[in-house]
Design an enzyme around this catalytic site. Structure first.
Site, mmCIF file in Angstrom:
data_model
loop_
_atom_site.group_PDB
_atom_site.id
_atom_site.type_symbol
_atom_site.label_atom_id
_atom_site.label_comp_id
_atom_site.label_asym_id
_atom_site.label_seq_id
_atom_site.Cartn_x
_atom_site.Cartn_y
_atom_site.Cartn_z
ATOM 1 C CD GLU A 87 -1.343 -2.308 2.200
ATOM 2 O OE1 GLU A 87 -2.162 -2.936 2.842
ATOM 3 O OE2 GLU A 87 -0.054 -2.710 2.064
ATOM 4 C CB CYS B 119 -0.547 -4.380 8.620
ATOM 5 S SG CYS B 119 0.408 -2.915 8.205
#
Length: 334
Positions: free
Chosen positions: A46, A71
């Protein structure tokens, strides 16, 4: 999401023990950013995707597709969910949830709590297959195990006296590829003694897998290649021996000297995947105790007429693919 999976595979030999992850950012129907997790300890997919967007103002009306749940905790890098929220990305499409206990659903919940629109389960099966080694480590507490051997046309792998070469040059190259894709590679005492393998990469790019050898009674001579210090080596034994250069001795009680304990010890060292290269008795142990996930069996055209029988696969619940590799036949069972 297919593009996320495609990108993620670029981390096949470098992301472990982290999972392979890909991310794609779309604005007004066009891809404006892409990224994947290159290496453990470095930026996640990301972050790399967001960093690739030239006009950052577009992020506030974009959708990010990511193959694995962002996460939500501080590990070697900050939480990706927090970064997406800070960047103002309004919509997140996720392939599958993260099986890691410190994340599992928390990243999704954090995004929802921040007002993001979240869609999950897009190509979920394919995304979980992509990270099957990571899933196995985090759900079963053991590495993902791949068995590999070459056998003669009449079902033998060799003898107990000298090394027998059955693999062709082409299949040998494929073995190097398999080694590069796994964290560790294991052999038993007899294979280490008779074949004296190096278990390192040659003619293929990548890092050497951790070498694992079973030496219950410390009977192997210290002069064999596995003790040369060239690559990290783990030795499972029941007798004390001090560690040497790049060689670690894992001493276990006699009653605990078994596959389940070996796999547990490897998992505790963040070894996500294990390639088992031999010999037949070791392979059969993994098969009998059902500690295997994939198997690659090379069927040579050579006939030995006797010797050590190859291991026998049983209780095959998955798929079997077969293809020619030069003059030999390669079977992939999973």
């Amino acid at each position: 999401m297919w593009r996320c999976i495609q990108l993620a595979k670029n981390g096949l030999c470098t992301a472990s023990p982290n999972p392979m992850v890909g991310a794609v950012i779309v604005c007004d129907g066009k891809i404006i950013g892409e990224g994947y997790h290159i290496r453990s300890g470095k930026a996640h997919a990301e972050v790399n995707a967001v960093g690739s967007v030239k006009n950052q103002s577009l992020l506030r009306r974009s959708t990010i597709y990511v193959s694995l749940e962002p996460c939500s905790h501080y590990g070697k890098t900050p939480p990706c969910a927090d970064m997406l929220i800070a960047k103002g990305i309004p919509r997140v499409v996720i392939g599958c949830e993260d099986p890691f206990v410190k994340v599992h659903g928390r990243g999704i919940q954090k995004l929802l709590d921040a007002g993001c629109e979240v869609k999950t389960g897009v190509l979920e099966k394919e995304c979980r297959q992509l990270i099957r080694k990571f899933v196995t480590l985090n759900t079963l507490g053991r590495p993902y195990v791949t068995l590999k051997w070459a056998e003669s046309a009449d079902g033998f792998i060799g003898n107990n006296v000298s090394r027998t070469i059955l693999s062709s040059s082409l299949s040998t190259l494929l073995v190097q590829k398999r080694r590069a894709e796994n964290d560790a590679i294991m052999v038993g005492t007899e294979t280490a003694r008779i074949d004296d393998p190096r278990l390192t990469l040659h003619n293929w790019y990548g890092k050497n897998p951790i070498r694992v050898v079973l030496d219950r009674r410390l009977s192997l001579p210290r002069s064999i290649h596995l003790f040369d210090g060239y690559a990290r080596t783990l030795v499972f034994t029941t007798l004390y021996h001090s560690d040497s250069s790049n060689v670690e001795y894992i001493v276990l009680p006699e009653e605990d000297y078994c596959l389940s304990r070996f796999l547990k010890e490897l998992a505790q060292r963040d070894i996500q995947s294990l390639l088992v290269e031999g010999g037949a008795r070791l392979h059969q142990s993994f098969i009998d105790e059902e500690f295997w996930d994939e198997a690659y069996v090379e069927k040579s055209v050579k006939v030995l007429g006797g010797g050590v029988h190859a291991a026998q696969l049983k209780n095959i619940r998955g798929l079997t693919n077969q293809r020619a590799l030069g003059v030999d036949i390669f079977k992939y069972i999973h």
